[in-house]
Motif scaffolding. Structure first.
Motif, PDB file in Angstrom:
ATOM      1  N   HIS A  38       0.827  -1.207   0.000  1.00 12.36           N
ATOM      2  CA  HIS A  38       0.000   0.000   0.000  1.00 12.36           C
ATOM      3  C   HIS A  38       0.866   1.263   0.000  1.00 12.36           C
ATOM      4  CE1 HIS A  38      -3.213   2.727   1.204  1.00 12.36           C
ATOM      5  NE2 HIS A  38      -2.464   3.093   2.245  1.00 12.36           N
ATOM      6  N   VAL A  39       1.905   1.254   0.826  1.00 16.70           N
ATOM      7  CA  VAL A  39       2.740   2.455   0.945  1.00 16.70           C
ATOM      8  C   VAL A  39       3.572   2.675  -0.325  1.00 16.70           C
ATOM      9  CG1 VAL A  39       4.651   3.522   2.262  1.00 16.70           C
ATOM     10  CG2 VAL A  39       2.832   2.337   3.474  1.00 16.70           C
ATOM     11  N   ALA A  57       9.995  -3.134  11.766  1.00 14.62           N
ATOM     12  CA  ALA A  57       9.077  -2.148  12.362  1.00 14.62           C
ATOM     13  C   ALA A  57       7.961  -2.856  13.125  1.00 14.62           C
ATOM     14  CB  ALA A  57       8.489  -1.270  11.271  1.00 14.62           C
ATOM     15  N   PHE A  58       7.449  -3.963  12.556  1.00 16.79           N
ATOM     16  CA  PHE A  58       6.381  -4.713  13.232  1.00 16.79           C
ATOM     17  C   PHE A  58       6.911  -5.318  14.534  1.00 16.79           C
ATOM     18  CE2 PHE A  58       3.915  -8.589  14.015  1.00 16.79           C
ATOM     19  CZ  PHE A  58       2.623  -8.088  13.974  1.00 16.79           C
ATOM     20  N   ASN A  59       8.141  -5.824  14.465  1.00 21.54           N
ATOM     21  CA  ASN A  59       8.752  -6.412  15.664  1.00 21.54           C
ATOM     22  C   ASN A  59       8.900  -5.351  16.768  1.00 21.54           C
ATOM     23  OD1 ASN A  59       9.887  -8.676  16.933  1.00 21.54           O
ATOM     24  ND2 ASN A  59      11.977  -7.914  16.536  1.00 21.54           N
ATOM     25  N   ARG A  60       9.232  -4.163  16.343  1.00 20.69           N
ATOM     26  CA  ARG A  60       9.363  -3.050  17.294  1.00 20.69           C
ATOM     27  C   ARG A  60       7.990  -2.672  17.870  1.00 20.69           C
ATOM     28  NH1 ARG A  60      11.657   0.485  14.110  1.00 20.69           N
ATOM     29  NH2 ARG A  60      10.122   2.151  14.114  1.00 20.69           N
ATOM     30  N   ALA A  61       6.968  -2.795  17.015  1.00 18.98           N
ATOM     31  CA  ALA A  61       5.606  -2.499  17.484  1.00 18.98           C
ATOM     32  C   ALA A  61       5.192  -3.472  18.589  1.00 18.98           C
ATOM     33  CB  ALA A  61       4.631  -2.590  16.322  1.00 18.98           C
ATOM     34  N   ILE A  62       5.610  -4.746  18.458  1.00 13.43           N
ATOM     35  CA  ILE A  62       5.280  -5.729  19.507  1.00 13.43           C
ATOM     36  C   ILE A  62       5.952  -5.311  20.823  1.00 13.43           C
ATOM     37  CG2 ILE A  62       5.606  -8.145  20.249  1.00 13.43           C
ATOM     38  CD1 ILE A  62       5.469  -8.924  17.252  1.00 13.43           C
ATOM     39  N   LEU A  79       1.273   2.245  11.696  1.00 12.04           N
ATOM     40  CA  LEU A  79       1.921   3.546  11.821  1.00 12.04           C
ATOM     41  C   LEU A  79       3.446   3.416  11.802  1.00 12.04           C
ATOM     42  CD1 LEU A  79       0.690   6.405  12.254  1.00 12.04           C
ATOM     43  CD2 LEU A  79       1.282   6.174  14.675  1.00 12.04           C
ATOM     44  N   LEU A  80       3.943   2.438  12.568  1.00 17.15           N
ATOM     45  CA  LEU A  80       5.395   2.251  12.651  1.00 17.15           C
ATOM     46  C   LEU A  80       5.973   1.813  11.302  1.00 17.15           C
ATOM     47  CD1 LEU A  80       6.097   0.538  16.125  1.00 17.15           C
ATOM     48  CD2 LEU A  80       6.069   2.953  15.542  1.00 17.15           C
ATOM     49  N   ILE A  81       5.284   0.854  10.649  1.00 17.62           N
ATOM     50  CA  ILE A  81       5.771   0.346   9.344  1.00 17.62           C
ATOM     51  C   ILE A  81       5.804   1.480   8.331  1.00 17.62           C
ATOM     52  CG2 ILE A  81       5.213  -1.209   7.422  1.00 17.62           C
ATOM     53  CD1 ILE A  81       3.914  -3.089   9.555  1.00 17.62           C
ATOM     54  N   LYS A  82       4.746   2.231   8.317  1.00 20.96           N
ATOM     55  CA  LYS A  82       4.646   3.325   7.338  1.00 20.96           C
ATOM     56  C   LYS A  82       5.752   4.350   7.553  1.00 20.96           C
ATOM     57  CE  LYS A  82       1.542   6.970   5.896  1.00 20.96           C
ATOM     58  NZ  LYS A  82       0.288   7.667   6.238  1.00 20.96           N
ATOM     59  N   ARG A  83       6.000   4.746   8.809  1.00 13.24           N
ATOM     60  CA  ARG A  83       7.027   5.757   9.098  1.00 13.24           C
ATOM     61  C   ARG A  83       8.414   5.258   8.696  1.00 13.24           C
ATOM     62  NH1 ARG A  83       5.093   8.017  15.019  1.00 13.24           N
ATOM     63  NH2 ARG A  83       3.395   9.308  14.237  1.00 13.24           N
ATOM     64  N   LEU A  89      12.422   5.626   2.160  1.00 10.70           N
ATOM     65  CA  LEU A  89      12.222   6.209   0.821  1.00 10.70           C
ATOM     66  C   LEU A  89      12.834   7.599   0.733  1.00 10.70           C
ATOM     67  CD1 LEU A  89       8.535   5.070   0.188  1.00 10.70           C
ATOM     68  CD2 LEU A  89      10.562   4.201  -0.940  1.00 10.70           C
ATOM     69  N   ARG A  90      12.756   8.323   1.805  1.00 11.91           N
ATOM     70  CA  ARG A  90      13.352   9.661   1.806  1.00 11.91           C
ATOM     71  C   ARG A  90      14.872   9.574   1.675  1.00 11.91           C
ATOM     72  NH1 ARG A  90       9.548  12.540   6.313  1.00 11.91           N
ATOM     73  NH2 ARG A  90       8.040  13.429   4.842  1.00 11.91           N
ATOM     74  N   LYS A  91      15.402   8.566   2.342  1.00  5.09           N
ATOM     75  CA  LYS A  91      16.865   8.373   2.230  1.00  5.09           C
ATOM     76  C   LYS A  91      17.242   8.069   0.773  1.00  5.09           C
ATOM     77  CE  LYS A  91      17.910   6.672   6.868  1.00  5.09           C
ATOM     78  NZ  LYS A  91      18.204   5.451   7.650  1.00  5.09           N
ATOM     79  N   ASN A  92      16.380   7.309   0.121  1.00  5.55           N
ATOM     80  CA  ASN A  92      16.648   6.931  -1.280  1.00  5.55           C
ATOM     81  C   ASN A  92      16.041   7.909  -2.293  1.00  5.55           C
ATOM     82  OD1 ASN A  92      18.099   4.374  -0.927  1.00  5.55           O
ATOM     83  ND2 ASN A  92      16.181   3.743   0.054  1.00  5.55           N
TER      84      ASN A  92
END
Lengths: 245, 408
Positions: A38-39, A57-62, A79-83, A89-92
């Protein structure tokens, strides 16, 4: 996944239970992949770098999810995955659709509806939970959601007829027990007891199983409303549009 | 044509999005229809293109319709089990189905169109007999039966196996016009002939007449009979028949002449047997009377021998059966060769006078004569010489007989 069970799993994972963590990841895997898709607005597989970032990111969310903050775990993980993906993407120096839309969200016009959107997001996250559970249960019957279109009748009246059949099936507890234990639809027994044609049952077997599973899992409140016979006027949509998330 | 649909995304794969709609319908929708990649649980609105006309489908449909329109004529023609081609002078085809019911009437020429235009548009009868009656009434009104009441019809059956049924149809057609005082020539023709006539752009009735006339050598090209009426064609047939008859008469006369010539050539035999001169089944006297010219011709050539023959033939002992073929006559000829020579006029006269023939000399003559028959070539000259040779013998015999008679 039920709320209590999910909380228990998260707590166990936080304390170092690898199995509980693995169970959580396995349960939300389709969702994680879908969020990346989606993103980025492109289909990704588990071998892509973006999906690895999403898993981290998901692991961090847990690890960081707190039940008492009034958030749903799905929304928090999203939210975490998207950020993380946006940072990547900004880095790239890539500008995905989601980056632009997130900028639009900061517009004052959108701020007026922010609270409403938040409420809707909560409801949608619950629906997402139900869908994921429903998908997992269907998979145990060797049925995928994409197969249901071909198995479902095209005509609205025929679909109503099948919904009636599923309701009739649920009234026979022995048949429901056979279905859940053997994970196979007792078509002959059901046909004899209910009088429905076995040919019709076999023709729409997968769709009928999906309907029965929705009926025998009343905890999926939002999903069940989609397959309930509408006697009156228009039923309220259990989930409002997510908007431009 | 699109319809808006709304539902919840329940699954997203690399190609499709599975959406659960409010009426319990699961739909597999492409990303293009939604416009972006949705998240599971998201409510989306999309446009269904189920009823949209795809270019390929439209082209296929148009092609099918065009094909069906173009091939309509062929299918229609295939339905006709019998084709009845009728020629008065106007030509028209009556097409019948398997049940011998009229399904269509098609004019084959301009006159046919004007004739069929005179038929009532509605309440057309289903049976061929009624159609023919109706058409003949209109034809009579339009003056096609003023000069002659001749109608030619050909029945072409698609199924040639059931010959009896076709025969019955033809018979019914003939019976139907019995009271109309119409001369209906109805025949059964093959599909091949019909197609050949169609390629020549002529009615099958004319085509079969052309074939007959062509076989007779009366016409060479089909254009020669085009535009002619049936009566004119019939006149061509009768004219041809008359010329044929005249020719056959001339041929028969020529044959007779040639027979007479042949008789002249084999004169030595004919001298001996007068039956060879007469035609079959005719006596000598009849032959003299009927073919006096020919006989006189032969007599002119051989007056003495002819007389002798006639006399000899009139004698009871030498009469031949009346019905006897020329070939059969050769045997008695040979048997009577010697006797005939004896009965030359001079000898007969001497026999009558004296009634005492000389048997010895006769035997000598008998022996000599067959030799002369065999040795003599078939020429008048030889006959003359033979005659000259015979005469002195006969004279000497007569003299001897007289001498003997006088002696007694």
């Amino acid at each position: 996944m039920e709320k209590q069970r999910m909380e228990a799993l998260i707590n166990r994972a936080k304390t170092g239970d690898v199995i509980a963590r693995e169970t959580m990841i396995k349960h939300y895997k389709p969702y994680i992949l879908n969020v990346v898709h989606h993103v980025l607005s492109r289909y990704v597989t588990w071998s892509d770098e973006e999906t690895s970032l999403a898993l981290i990111a998901f692991n961090r969310a847990i690890d960081t999810f707190k039940h008492d903050q009034g958030k749903s775990f799905v929304n928090y993980a999203y939210l975490l995955i998207k950020r993380d993906l946006i940072d990547y993407l900004r880095k790239n120096k890539v500008a995905p659709r989601e980056l632009l839309s997130s900028e639009e969200e900061t517009h004052p016009y959108h701020d007026q509806k922010a609270v409403e959107q938040y409420q809707e997001a909560i409801q949608q996250s619950e629906l997402t939970e139900e869908i994921l559970e429903f998908k997992a249960v269907l998979a145990s019957y060797q049925i995928s959601l994409s197969e249901l279109e071909a198995s479902a009748p095209k005509h609205k009246r025929s679909r109503r007829r099948l919904i009636e059949m599923s309701e009739a099936f649920c009234q026979h507890t022995t048949l429901v027990q056979q279905l859940t234990t053997k994970q196979r639809l007792p078509a002959t027994a059901f046909s004899k007891r209910s009088g429905f044609q076995k040919k019709t049952i076999e023709k729409h077997r997968k769709y009928l199983i999906a309907l029965i599973l929705l009926k025998i899992n009343p905890q999926w409140q939002r999903l069940t409303t989609f397959v309930t016979l509408q006697t009156g006027g228009e039923q309220d949509d259990p989930s409002s549009p997510r908007g431009s998330r | 044509m699109t319809h808006p649909h709304q539902g919840v995304v329940v699954e997203v794969t690399n190609k499709i999005v599975v959406i659960l709609e409010r009426d319990g319908q699961f739909s597999n929708v492409s990303f293009k229809q939604i416009g972006y990649v949705p998240v599971i649980g998201e409510t989306v609105t999309y446009q269904s293109k189920q009823l949209a006309y795809k270019p390929l489908a439209v082209i296929t449909m148009a092609a099918l319709m065009l094909l069906s329109v173009l091939s309509f004529g062929r299918f229609y023609e295939a339905e006709a089990a019998y084709i009845v081609v009728v020629d008065i002078n106007p030509s028209f085809e009556v097409r019948l189905n398997e049940a011998e019911e009229v399904i269509d009437i098609v004019a084959k020429n301009k006159a046919g169109r004007s004739l069929l235009a005179g038929l009532p548009d509605q309440d057309r009868p289903a049976m061929i007999e009624d159609v023919l009656k109706q058409v003949f009434v209109v034809a009579e009104q339009q003056g096609y039966f003023v000069n002659a009441r001749t109608v030619a019809a050909s029945v072409i059956a698609k199924d040639t196996k059931n010959q009896q049924k076709t025969d019955a149809l033809v018979e019914r057609m003939k019976q139907s016009v019995l009271n109309e005082r119409i001369d209906l020539e109805a025949t059964i023709e093959t599909t091949a002939t019909y197609q050949a006539a169609e390629t020549e752009a002529i009615s099958i009735n004319y085509y079969k007449h052309f074939k007959s006339l062509n076989a007779l050598g009366e016409v060479e090209k089909i254009d020669e009979i085009k535009g002619k009426s049936l009566n004119e064609i019939r006149a061509m047939f009768s004219k041809k028949a008359e010329t044929e008859k005249g020719n056959s008469q001339r041929v028969s006369e020529r044959d007779k002449n040639s027979n007479a010539n042949n008789e002249q050539v084999i004169r030595p035999k004919s001298k001996q047997n007068p039956a060879t001169e007469m035609p079959n089944n005719q006596s000598v006297t009849k032959g003299e009377k009927n073919h006096s010219g020919k006989e006189s011709q032969s007599n002119a050539e051989k007056p003495s021998s002819a007389k002798g023959i006639n006399k000899g033939a009139n004698q009871p002992g030498t009469q031949q059966p009346e019905k006897q073929q020329d070939t059969e006559m050769t045997k008695p000829e040979r048997q009577a060769t010697g006797k005939e020579n004896e009965r030359s006029p001079a000898i007969d006269q001497a026999q009558k006078e004296e009634q005492k023939p000389k048997n010895d000399k006769r035997k000598n003559n008998d022996k000599e004569q067959p030799k002369a028959d065999v040795s003599l070539p078939n020429s008048d000259l030889t006959e003359e010489t033979q005659g000259n040779q015979a005469k002195p013998n006969q004279e000497s015999q007569a003299a001897k007989a007289r001498g003997k008679g006088n002696g007694h």
